[in-house]
Design a protein around this motif. Sequence first.
Motif, PDB file in Angstrom:
ATOM      1  N   PHE A   1      12.330  15.335   7.853  1.00 14.86           N
ATOM      2  CA  PHE A   1      11.720  15.337   6.244  1.00 14.86           C
ATOM      3  C   PHE A   1      10.704  14.560   5.737  1.00 14.86           C
ATOM      4  N   LYS A   2      10.478  14.292   4.702  1.00 13.26           N
ATOM      5  CA  LYS A   2       9.175  13.845   4.030  1.00 13.26           C
ATOM      6  C   LYS A   2       9.850  12.553   3.186  1.00 13.26           C
ATOM      7  N   ILE A   3       9.499  11.524   3.425  1.00 15.33           N
ATOM      8  CA  ILE A   3       9.950  10.213   2.564  1.00 15.33           C
ATOM      9  C   ILE A   3       8.678   9.749   1.659  1.00 15.33           C
ATOM     10  N   THR A   4       7.662   9.925   2.436  1.00 10.32           N
ATOM     11  CA  THR A   4       6.336   9.711   1.615  1.00 10.32           C
ATOM     12  C   THR A   4       5.674  11.081   1.343  1.00 10.32           C
ATOM     13  N   ALA A   5       6.107  11.768   0.575  1.00  5.72           N
ATOM     14  CA  ALA A   5       5.528  13.369   0.757  1.00  5.72           C
ATOM     15  C   ALA A   5       4.606  13.540   0.047  1.00  5.72           C
ATOM     16  N   ARG A   6       3.805  12.660  -0.551  1.00  2.86           N
ATOM     17  CA  ARG A   6       2.517  12.811  -1.203  1.00  2.86           C
ATOM     18  C   ARG A   6       1.416  12.163  -0.397  1.00  2.86           C
ATOM     19  N   ALA A   7       1.678  11.563   0.674  1.00  3.68           N
ATOM     20  CA  ALA A   7       0.662  10.868   1.439  1.00  3.68           C
ATOM     21  C   ALA A   7      -0.493  11.770   1.832  1.00  3.68           C
ATOM     22  N   CYS A   8      -1.829  11.269   1.713  1.00  2.00           N
ATOM     23  CA  CYS A   8      -3.027  11.984   2.142  1.00  2.00           C
ATOM     24  C   CYS A   8      -3.480  11.053   3.454  1.00  2.00           C
ATOM     25  N   ILE A   9      -3.926  11.792   4.587  1.00  2.41           N
ATOM     26  CA  ILE A   9      -4.302  10.988   5.537  1.00  2.41           C
ATOM     27  C   ILE A   9      -5.937  10.410   5.526  1.00  2.41           C
ATOM     28  N   ASP A  10      -6.549  10.795   4.260  1.00  8.28           N
ATOM     29  CA  ASP A  10      -7.975  10.450   4.107  1.00  8.28           C
ATOM     30  C   ASP A  10      -8.255  10.109   2.777  1.00  8.28           C
ATOM     31  N   ASP A  11      -7.175   9.361   2.203  1.00  8.94           N
ATOM     32  CA  ASP A  11      -7.385   9.097   0.807  1.00  8.94           C
ATOM     33  C   ASP A  11      -7.596   7.490   0.319  1.00  8.94           C
ATOM     34  N   GLY A  12      -7.635   6.930   1.363  1.00  7.01           N
ATOM     35  CA  GLY A  12      -8.041   5.215   1.372  1.00  7.01           C
ATOM     36  C   GLY A  12      -6.556   4.690   0.937  1.00  7.01           C
ATOM     37  N   LEU A  13      -5.522   5.144   0.800  1.00  6.59           N
ATOM     38  CA  LEU A  13      -4.335   4.405   0.260  1.00  6.59           C
ATOM     39  C   LEU A  13      -3.110   4.664   1.231  1.00  6.59           C
ATOM     40  N   LEU A  14      -2.119   4.174   1.169  1.00  2.97           N
ATOM     41  CA  LEU A  14      -0.780   4.022   1.737  1.00  2.97           C
ATOM     42  C   LEU A  14       0.046   4.244   0.625  1.00  2.97           C
ATOM     43  N   ASP A  15       1.076   5.216   0.981  1.00  4.62           N
ATOM     44  CA  ASP A  15       2.272   5.672   0.081  1.00  4.62           C
ATOM     45  C   ASP A  15       3.352   4.811   0.484  1.00  4.62           C
ATOM     46  N   VAL A  16       4.036   4.110  -0.412  1.00  3.92           N
ATOM     47  CA  VAL A  16       5.202   3.215  -0.542  1.00  3.92           C
ATOM     48  C   VAL A  16       6.212   3.835  -0.956  1.00  3.92           C
ATOM     49  N   CYS A  17       7.614   4.257  -0.306  1.00  6.85           N
ATOM     50  CA  CYS A  17       8.773   4.488  -0.989  1.00  6.85           C
ATOM     51  C   CYS A  17       9.577   3.241  -0.681  1.00  6.85           C
ATOM     52  N   ILE A  18      10.372   2.926  -1.760  1.00  6.75           N
ATOM     53  CA  ILE A  18      11.282   1.710  -1.802  1.00  6.75           C
ATOM     54  C   ILE A  18      12.731   2.278  -2.134  1.00  6.75           C
ATOM     55  N   ILE A  19      13.589   2.056  -1.224  1.00  2.00           N
ATOM     56  CA  ILE A  19      14.827   2.543  -1.486  1.00  2.00           C
ATOM     57  C   ILE A  19      15.717   1.285  -1.562  1.00  2.00           C
ATOM     58  N   LYS A  20      16.447   0.936  -2.829  1.00  2.00           N
ATOM     59  CA  LYS A  20      17.325   0.029  -3.130  1.00  2.00           C
ATOM     60  C   LYS A  20      18.424   0.063  -2.882  1.00  2.00           C
ATOM     61  N   GLY A  21      19.576  -0.902  -2.836  1.00  2.00           N
ATOM     62  CA  GLY A  21      20.843  -0.750  -2.751  1.00  2.00           C
ATOM     63  C   GLY A  21      21.572  -1.876  -2.150  1.00  2.00           C
ATOM     64  N   ASP A  22      22.775  -1.811  -2.272  1.00  2.00           N
ATOM     65  CA  ASP A  22      23.603  -2.623  -1.491  1.00  2.00           C
ATOM     66  C   ASP A  22      24.066  -2.572  -0.137  1.00  2.00           C
ATOM     67  N   SER A  23      24.467  -1.236   0.034  1.00  2.00           N
ATOM     68  CA  SER A  23      24.975  -0.533   1.276  1.00  2.00           C
ATOM     69  C   SER A  23      24.519   0.874   1.273  1.00  2.00           C
TER      70      SER A  23
END
Length: 364
Positions: free
Chosen positions: A227-249
């Motif tokens: 599946f896609k966690i960084t679902a909007r990433a492009c491989i030629d846009d000069g940016l990295l996509d960052v998905c932060i998943i917060k929580g205790d457990s």
Amino acid sequence: MSDRTAVPPHAPSLTNERETLPQEARALIVLNPFAGQAAALRQNVAAARDVWLAHGWTVDVETTRQAGDGARLAREAALHGYDVVVAAGGDGTINEVVNGLAGTRAALAALPVGTVNVWVRELGLPLEPRAAAEALLQARRRRIDLGRAGDRYFLLMAGIGFDAAVVNEVRSEEKRRLGALAYVVRAFDLALRYRGRRARITLDGRVIRGRVLLVVIGNSQLYGGVFKITARACIDDGLLDVCIIKGDSLAEAPLRLLSILRQRYNLDPRIEYHRARTIRIATRGALPVQVDGDQSGFTPMTFTVAPGALYALLPQTPPADDLLRAAPTRRRRVWQRMIGWMVRRAVLPDEAGWRGAPSASHQV
């Protein structure tokens, strides 16, 4: 691999550059003899090689024997004028080849002979090696971005936290015996005792603090071949996509996973999605880091994008509309746009935006 070729900060335009390979292309296959199902490995690679030879290519094969050989062989192939270096192995083999090709003119290709074959799946290429070889004959040579975790390049993604801890616990013999199931078994075992860790994440100067379970920094979209966690990433846009998943457990993980699968990041307060060029992650107590499925050190670590650092062979039509920045998008019909508008008005507050539209600071 401290002797990597330096990558220019900005990639030159593709204008006037050849997008197709020459009829008599020179290719080197970098073969990991321990990848995937070893019994059929050499037979599959030979079948792919026959396809390219019949097309007029010159195809040589080199076998890796130890860690670092893939990068060395790829770098030497580029220096000797090969047009293509084909990674025949898992995503770890592809990562090594990428680290040898970064900043050179030789193009990356891959054969699906590994355990998961995420890059091949990302591109929508056939998962049968001979069919993949035939598809690559029609591929375009395109310049794409890479990410860097410290001084190591990555093609797909970097993971910090839970998934890197799983990678650390999976043994080589388990991967050969169980394949991708080895990761599932270890993940369930680790989930019972894994706890979130306090982290300070700096995205192009903006600071985010919190207790995190997992941070995924994606150059591409597909995660683990599933599946896609960084679902909007492009491989030629000069940016990295960052998905932060917060929580205790990880007891909360099913709720987080549902939001990710729906790509409704902004509806879940424990998920943040951003875009950035430089990401710095420091944690209270070191967290493991994995890149492209292989262990790669611990936090604190800095991650950066290397725009246009790699040439790769890409299919004429990638499976995702937005995998490439310049790819044409599929227009939705009027009734589809109308339903989407009504859903957004009914479900989301106006100020939140639909699916987290990017702001000037690259937050999504």
